[in-house]
Design a protein around this motif. Sequence first.
Motif, mmCIF file in Angstrom:
data_model
loop_
_atom_site.group_PDB
_atom_site.id
_atom_site.type_symbol
_atom_site.label_atom_id
_atom_site.label_comp_id
_atom_site.label_asym_id
_atom_site.label_seq_id
_atom_site.Cartn_x
_atom_site.Cartn_y
_atom_site.Cartn_z
ATOM 1 N N ASN A 83 0.839 -1.202 0.000
ATOM 2 C CA ASN A 83 0.000 0.000 0.000
ATOM 3 C C ASN A 83 0.874 1.252 0.000
ATOM 4 O O ASN A 83 1.482 1.583 1.023
ATOM 5 C CB ASN A 83 -0.898 0.027 1.246
ATOM 6 C CG ASN A 83 -2.116 -0.851 1.127
ATOM 7 O OD1 ASN A 83 -2.767 -0.889 0.088
ATOM 8 N ND2 ASN A 83 -2.440 -1.561 2.186
ATOM 9 N N CYS A 84 0.925 1.937 -1.131
ATOM 10 C CA CYS A 84 1.670 3.199 -1.207
ATOM 11 C C CYS A 84 0.758 4.382 -1.531
ATOM 12 O O CYS A 84 1.204 5.528 -1.509
ATOM 13 C CB CYS A 84 2.767 3.120 -2.272
ATOM 14 S SG CYS A 84 4.138 2.030 -1.834
ATOM 15 N N ALA A 85 -0.491 4.113 -1.856
ATOM 16 C CA ALA A 85 -1.414 5.195 -2.211
ATOM 17 C C ALA A 85 -1.689 6.073 -0.994
ATOM 18 O O ALA A 85 -1.918 5.573 0.110
ATOM 19 C CB ALA A 85 -2.721 4.622 -2.754
ATOM 20 N N GLY A 86 -1.649 7.375 -1.187
ATOM 21 C CA GLY A 86 -1.930 8.284 -0.082
ATOM 22 C C GLY A 86 -1.741 9.730 -0.488
ATOM 23 O O GLY A 86 -1.184 10.020 -1.548
ATOM 24 N N ILE A 87 -2.245 10.625 0.342
ATOM 25 C CA ILE A 87 -2.091 12.061 0.107
ATOM 26 C C ILE A 87 -1.505 12.699 1.361
ATOM 27 O O ILE A 87 -1.605 12.148 2.459
ATOM 28 C CB ILE A 87 -3.420 12.741 -0.271
ATOM 29 C CG1 ILE A 87 -4.471 12.554 0.839
ATOM 30 C CG2 ILE A 87 -3.943 12.196 -1.604
ATOM 31 C CD1 ILE A 87 -5.739 13.345 0.599
#
Length: 253
Positions: A83-87
């Motif tokens: 999991n690398c998705a992020g803001i």
Amino acid sequence: MDISQTSAIVTGGASGLGAATARALASAGAKVAVLDMNVPQSRQVAEEIGGLAIECDVTDEEGASKAFEIIRAKHGVARVLVNCAGIGTSGRIVGKKGPMPLADFSKVININLIGSFNMMRLAAAEMIPTEPLQDGERGVIISTVSAAAYEGQIGQAAYAASKGGIVSLTLPAAREFAQFGIRVNAIAPGLFLTPLMNELSEEAKQNLGAAIPFPKRLGGADEFAKLVLHIISNRYINGEVIRIDGALRMQAK
């Protein structure tokens, strides 16, 4: 786990830490699915590594489930999820214009924390029925947190809360999935040279690097990716949040 010919998923894989991880996994022989909302960039990365690009909003229950269906049909059941998705939206709890809009806080929590949980639950559900590998292992889930989970700075309340939530999620998830041979870990990077950091001037990047005890520079995305590979290969790492920050401990601001 030997990831050669293993199906792997990287969310947020179109750029930065995610893209570096996708490349590293592919170099190790994995069949990589690059999930991101940025379709052109994710396709570029996927073409480069011979992988699969899928447009995916990690907060969308139905859309994420569909992505897993596509991956299963193309690459088989994924035994690795990163999991690398992020803001990283910043803002004070109470600023010059008053309290932070609740929607701003909710957006960060939704993408970073709930999005990571959404992908974790779907990945684990697919891993559980699979045949076990060496030592009874069935899969590995790695999430990306941040040093801000421990030393969130002024203006990082939403971001720090979202990453702190993933930190707290990691151990109970690892304990729950242990009976199925699924390991759950997280990586907490400090200041890394990502596309966002690249927008800064060289002087600004050098100043940030000088604040890091050693080595006195920003971290490289490839160094993050190397840690991902090590966690996957080392079957005794489980339930851990590993900091990779050059001994940095962030100040209040």
